[in-house]
Design a protein around this motif. Structure first.
Motif, short mmCIF file in Angstrom:
data_model
loop_
_atom_site.label_atom_id
_atom_site.label_comp_id
_atom_site.label_asym_id
_atom_site.label_seq_id
_atom_site.Cartn_x
_atom_site.Cartn_y
_atom_site.Cartn_z
N PHE A 299 0.86 -1.18 0.00
CA PHE A 299 0.00 0.00 0.00
C PHE A 299 0.90 1.23 0.00
N VAL B 179 -7.74 -0.64 2.56
CA VAL B 179 -7.67 -2.08 2.31
C VAL B 179 -8.95 -2.72 2.85
N HIS B 180 -9.16 -3.98 2.44
CA HIS B 180 -10.33 -4.73 2.89
C HIS B 180 -9.91 -5.74 3.96
N GLU B 181 -10.88 -6.20 4.71
CA GLU B 181 -10.62 -7.23 5.71
C GLU B 181 -10.11 -8.50 5.03
N GLY B 182 -9.06 -9.08 5.59
CA GLY B 182 -8.47 -10.30 5.04
C GLY B 182 -7.41 -10.06 3.99
N GLU B 183 -7.18 -8.81 3.61
CA GLU B 183 -6.19 -8.49 2.58
C GLU B 183 -4.78 -8.49 3.18
N VAL B 184 -3.83 -9.06 2.43
CA VAL B 184 -2.43 -9.02 2.85
C VAL B 184 -1.89 -7.63 2.53
N ILE B 185 -1.46 -6.92 3.56
CA ILE B 185 -1.04 -5.54 3.35
C ILE B 185 0.49 -5.37 3.41
N THR C 297 -4.46 -5.97 12.94
CA THR C 297 -3.74 -6.80 11.97
C THR C 297 -3.20 -8.03 12.67
N GLU D 57 3.39 -12.77 6.52
CA GLU D 57 2.40 -11.90 5.90
C GLU D 57 1.56 -11.22 6.98
N VAL E 279 -1.91 -9.42 7.76
CA VAL E 279 -3.26 -9.45 7.20
C VAL E 279 -4.14 -8.46 7.96
N PRO F 192 -11.49 -3.40 7.49
CA PRO F 192 -11.18 -2.42 6.44
C PRO F 192 -10.71 -1.10 7.06
#
Length: 609
Positions: A192, A218-224, A260, A267, A269, A273
């Motif tokens: 990001f 970002v959305h919930e569950g997205e690897v940031i 997170t 990773e 996550v 959001p």
């Protein structure tokens, strides 16, 4: 390698007399014949002969090497030797990573003295006899020399043979070490952008200038983000075979935040959001999802000051004498009037800033009231505790016992009057906090309230409570400091009579800057060429890119940068680039001021700011 040829002096005998004896033999004389030096004494009252050697001949008289000319007689023992360069040399680089062969000669000839007629002052010369070779350089000689120097790694035999076959006389690398491979530091890969992006969209042929700011989300569950572990390096060695340790790989301490989580693969996550953010300093990083406090109108007396541990979004104006303190980013869609905005992240202001104080990143921490007051109060409480201990020791020596709380009360009333003031300031900040209080905060508020009156100090304060309060204060200002984001900037359209400080870049998107002070630890950039800078001081650790600077009305500016200053149109102003200064009084267009240009064109003595 040195070739020495030693010969004794011949005594005077009749067989060497000839008709060339100088001065009839009155003075001493010397001659060279058949590779021998003949010395004859002077007659009564005459001078002894003198002798000197011409390179490469070195003369030794009575076991002493002579420099220049020296007198000799028949009693002296004279020998000679030749001072030759070695056939070859082996040299090693200062870092011991390369060994060089320098070939001077492949063969060594016998040298003989040159026959010289009798003279009272004789120079001894020698010449090679190219019909007699006394030494020939072989490949094995070079290998033996390398071995004797303990040079054992990666010997290039082909290079040695080539130099012997076709001598260059230049240093030739014949051995190389192997450099170590440094370790790879751990790193955090982000998926990001860390800063606010400005993206202008066109709809129906019209560019939308109001909705161009793109806030990362970002959305919930997205690897940031992903943490990549450190990789250990490989050792090397020098030409002597000594091991060279690689630079160690440094780890990076990465922790997930409240919203997170990090899996076994490194990773990170998102658990909800929102705007991803990275905070921390040194080798510590935390990645979290920032919450947001939204004001749908103005920030004024009805909303009160805003202190929030996350992003603050204001859809209206910030009115006179208000304060916004964010442990995240601040987004203001309107104007800012005579107010203070601090953020540990970035700040974006779409409107005008008049009489404002705007601080982001490091400066957002330093000017944050919670940070400044808690840090100062912790220091004062430490000094108070030490003073109380000294006072208690003094009273004990006088047999005058006194309660700890009494000493604290007396010290606060007489010496530490700022403690109640700082306590009230912190309590005022706590009253503005727009999020649920923690247990530490609630406990600290109770302790601060105890410092507000002498009665409560006498009743509740003791050594343990003072030290507990210091611990709460230390954790409080440390937590604020840890919220400083890595990449920050300040973006605004126009400011007047304001102070703007950013730990990153400052971006001016529209009209410009009037009678303001701007400081950037990065660069300052005016997006539009028509943007003005008048009566202001701009300082950047990197670059300044400006549109119109100064005016006919002499609204002079000072622009200071470490790397360079570019100005589209300059009426007048004081330009500082690195150590170079120039008080510009004539109009200039499209001018880049860097150190090289300033050194050539700027006057030697320019007037001060």
């Amino acid at each position: 390698m040195q070739n020495s040829q030693n010969k004794p002096v011949e005594t005077a005998i009749s067989s060497v007399w000839d008709d060339d004896i100088p001065d009839g033999g009155k003075h001493g004389w010397v001659k060279i014949k058949d590779n021998r030096i003949h010395v004859f004494p002077p007659r009564q009252g005459g001078r002894p002969a003198s002798i000197r050697g011409a390179a490469p001949v070195s003369l030794i008289v009575n076991k002493n090497i002579i420099a220049g000319t020296a007198p000799i007689d028949e009693e002296d023992i004279v020998t000679w030797e030749l001072q030759h360069e070695p056939l070859f040399e082996i040299k090693v680089s200062p870092d011991q990573m390369e060994a060089y062969l320098i070939l001077h000669e492949k063969v060594r000839y016998e040298w003989n003295l040159v026959d010289t007629p009798a003279s009272t002052q004789l120079t001894v010369q020698a010449a090679p006899n190219r019909e007699r070779i006394i030494e020939t350089l072989e490949f094995t000689h070079i290998m033996d020399a390398l071995e004797s120097r303990h040079i054992i790694k990666n010997i290039d035999k082909a290079a040695i043979l080539q130099e012997l076959d076709l001598p260059s006389g230049k240093p030739v690398v014949v051995a190389r070490g192997q450099a170590s491979i440094p370790g790879t530091d751990a790193r955090l890969e982000l998926f990001f952008p860390e800063q606010i992006e400005s993206v202008f969209h066109e709809a129906g042929g019209v560019i939308d200038h109001r909705s161009y700011r793109r806030i990362p989300s970002v959305h919930e569950g997205e690897v940031i983000a992903t943490k990549h572990a450190p990789v250990t390096g490989l050792p090397g060695y020098d030409v002597f075979g000594n091991e060279l340790s690689p630079r160690p790989a440094h780890d990076l301490e990465v922790t997930p935040g409240e919203f997170t989580e990090m899996n076994a693969a490194g990773e990170i996550v998102a658990l909800r959001p929102g705007r991803p953010r990275m905070t921390g300093r040194g080798n510590r990083r935390q990645v979290d999802i920032s919450s947001a406090f939204v004001v749908n109108g103005d920030v004024d007396l009805r909303t009160g000051n805003i202190v929030f541990a996350g992003d603050v979004i204001v859809h209206g104006n910030v009115t006179d004498h208000m304060i916004i303190e964010s442990l995240g980013n601040v987004y203001i869609h309107g104007n800012v009037y005579n107010s203070t905005i601090t953020a540990t992240g970035s700040i974006s202001i779409q409107g005008t800033v008049i009489g404002g104080r705007v601080y982001s990143g490091y400066f957002g921490v330093m000017f944050n009231r919670m940070y400044a007051a808690s840090k100062q109060l912790s220091h004062e409480m430490r000094q108070l505790d030490m003073a109380a201990q000294v006072l208690a020791d003094e009273l004990r020596t006088r047999n005058q016992p006194i309660r700890y709380s009494q000493m604290v009360m007396l010290l606060i009333e007489r010496k530490f009057r700022t403690i109640p003031e700082l306590g009230r300031e912190l309590l005022q900040v706590f009253s503005s906090i727009q999020y649920i209080q923690t247990k530490d905060t609630e406990q600290l508020k109770l302790m601060l309230a105890d410092l507000m009156s002498s009665a409560s100090i006498l009743e509740k304060v003791d050594e343990q409570s003072i030290r507990s309060m210091r611990g709460y204060l230390d954790r409080l200002y440390a937590s604020v400091s840890s919220m400083q984001e890595i990449q920050v900037n300040i973006e605004l359209s126009r400011c007047q009579s304001s102070e703007i400080k950013s730990n990153g870049d400052i971006i001016v998107t529209r009209e410009g800057v009037l009678q303001s002070n701007l400081y950037s630890a990065g660069s300052i950039a005016f997006i539009k060429e028509q943007s003005v800078c008048r009566g202001s001081r701009l300082e950047a650790e990197e670059r300044i890119i400006a549109g119109i600077v100064g005016s006919d009305a002499n609204a002079r500016c000072v622009l200071q940068a470490k790397q360079h200053v570019y100005i589209k149109k300059l009426y007048n102003g004081y330009i500082i680039v690195d150590q170079h200064r120039w008080n510009v009084i004539d109009m200039m267009h499209d001018q880049l001021f860097d150190a090289e240009y300033m050194q050539i064109h700027a006057p030697i003595h320019s007037s001060t700011v």
